[in-house]
Design an enzyme around this catalytic site. Sequence first.
Site, PDB file in Angstrom:
ATOM      1  N   LYS A 282       0.856  -1.188   0.000  1.00 48.22           N
ATOM      2  CA  LYS A 282       0.000   0.000   0.000  1.00 48.22           C
ATOM      3  C   LYS A 282       0.889   1.235   0.000  1.00 48.22           C
ATOM      4  CE  LYS A 282      -2.951   2.740   3.097  1.00 48.22           C
ATOM      5  NZ  LYS A 282      -3.654   2.818   4.394  1.00 48.22           N
ATOM      6  N   LYS A 294      -9.846  12.948   8.292  1.00 49.92           N
ATOM      7  CA  LYS A 294      -9.318  12.572   9.609  1.00 49.92           C
ATOM      8  C   LYS A 294      -9.285  13.787  10.522  1.00 49.92           C
ATOM      9  CE  LYS A 294      -6.089   9.054   7.935  1.00 49.92           C
ATOM     10  NZ  LYS A 294      -6.580   7.894   8.698  1.00 49.92           N
ATOM     11  N   ASP A 305       1.801   6.572   5.506  1.00 45.42           N
ATOM     12  CA  ASP A 305       0.796   5.622   5.030  1.00 45.42           C
ATOM     13  C   ASP A 305       1.250   4.872   3.773  1.00 45.42           C
ATOM     14  OD1 ASP A 305      -1.580   4.431   5.720  1.00 45.42           O
ATOM     15  OD2 ASP A 305      -2.826   5.751   4.494  1.00 45.42           O
ATOM     16  N   ASP A 364     -11.967   6.980   4.169  1.00 47.75           N
ATOM     17  CA  ASP A 364     -10.694   6.812   4.892  1.00 47.75           C
ATOM     18  C   ASP A 364     -10.253   5.339   4.935  1.00 47.75           C
ATOM     19  OD1 ASP A 364      -8.434   7.462   6.268  1.00 47.75           O
ATOM     20  OD2 ASP A 364      -9.435   7.767   8.208  1.00 47.75           O
ATOM     21  N   ARG A 368      -7.403  -0.493   1.613  1.00 50.79           N
ATOM     22  CA  ARG A 368      -7.918  -1.796   1.161  1.00 50.79           C
ATOM     23  C   ARG A 368      -8.435  -1.703  -0.272  1.00 50.79           C
ATOM     24  NH1 ARG A 368     -11.989  -2.009   6.087  1.00 50.79           N
ATOM     25  NH2 ARG A 368     -10.079  -1.141   6.978  1.00 50.79           N
TER      26      ARG A 368
HETATM   27 ZN    ZN Z   1      -4.618   4.851   4.862  1.00 49.94          ZN
HETATM   28 MN    MN Z   2      -7.210   5.919   5.575  1.00 52.88          MN
END
Ligand code: ZN
Ligand code: MN
Length: 518
Positions: A282, A294, A305, A364, A368
């Site tokens: 990811k 967020k 991230d 958010d 996935r």
């Molecule tokens: Zn994320």
């Molecule tokens: Mn997220």
Amino acid sequence: MALPEISLNPLSKVQAPSAALLAFFQAEPKEKGKEKKEEVVTHDLPVFAGKKIKELSDLENYLKGANCFWGKKNETLLIRAYRFGTASNLGLIGLGKKTALDTDTLRQVGAATYHFQKKEHLKDVTLDIQSILNTVRESKRAYSLQAFCEGYLLASYDYREFKKEDKSLFYPQGIELVGLKGKDFEKARDKARALVESIFFTRLLGDKPGNALTPKELARLCQEMARSNGLTCQILGAKEMEKEGMGLLLGVAKGSAQEPQLIVMEHKGGRKTDRPFVMVGKGVTFDSGGISLKPSDRMEEMKYDMMGAATVAGVMQACAKLKLPVNVIGYIGAVENMPGGKAQKPGDIQRSVSGKTVEITNTDAEGRLVLADVLEYAQKQNPQAIVDFATLTGAVIVALGTVTTGIMGTHKGLIGVIKAASEATDERVWELPLYDEYEEDLKSHYADIRNSGGREAGSQKGGTFLKFFMDKKYPWVHFDIAGSASHRKDRNYFSSKHGAGVMVRLMAHLLQNWKTLK
Ligand code: ZN
Ligand code: MN
């Protein structure tokens, strides 16, 4: 940044080192019942990890009176202007209890040694490593040396790309490890170096801020790394991904001005006919949450991230540097998750590579979505096994903290070899279940599945979502590194405010020892 030097010599060749280091074990506690009735507050003296040498008796007398060093794990003490051999300072390093000495202790002691040199401004030091390694089984000595070197080198990481040059900063030049002879030890040292160089690439990608590490820049850096290590690297832009039908990944990218990228790196270490081992990462270069924005507190940490992507890149580098005997393909889905005017909205429905539809109930839960498309795309390679790495859920931090990585998957054999590699490398993993019950919460009225299903068992639901896109015939394991990929506190060979680079050593070990799964 150049790594510090580690030289191996049977005899000390450094003419006048900044300090000679001596390693000590902590005294083992006396047996119960033999203690004196009157409690006298004295500690037992540490035990020298080596043969008795005559210079030591003075030191032992000094330690007896000084109450300042016990040989506890990672404890250090510098005695300035204490002549020892050709050195004009003496450093003491604690190994902890002799009965507890293991490879991770040596890794930590390696890191403690580097930190000690840095703190005390010791440019070059010597350490009689043989005396330490003599206390471990002969078959484990080379690997123990590797662990010490890994810790020493890992501790030298720093990231100052955007800081002005500071001449007052001190970085140790290196260490001379005395008493070792032989090719096996040199190999172990060189292996540690190759691993740490790869881990530093992972850390560097993580530490770069979101404005400096856009999806395109991530792709460029991977390409540059691939080129200089003899890997092939192919990059797909938005148009090409559209052709592949990657509606989930492209949906995430819609709110950002940055074009998403799919990065594909390949290492051909196995036989031509061997099916590939596939990794997927990811690479959300910044995650604002999108329209499901967020909270602002600590949002700056969302530059990390993309650590799943950075892990894949680091493992690919290690594959090349260590010439691992497997065909490996690493995929990175690189996007930025922003709430721009074109951003996808809660309730939107997007379509995956294979045509499955997803109702986006939370923008958010974007990681996935990125992974689902890339996993489906990667399965076209008919892999013998497939793993993915992602900073996927905050829930895994609640469950496991930063000290271990959550793993979950569908294949006992693959989980087994991952756990074995974890044991061997001291890179902790902890298995979470993927029970069918979790599927209930991901059901959608309007689409085949929805991307978010409430707070309970958040990590497992993330895994369950990914499982929905996996063909059962491929052994698959998902690594949730949201907790372990970056740390808030300094811990041994990890430093706070920096990417950790976990799972690179574990994966290198796994691929080195790879056997076709049953
Ligand atoms: Zn994320
Ligand atoms: Mn997220």
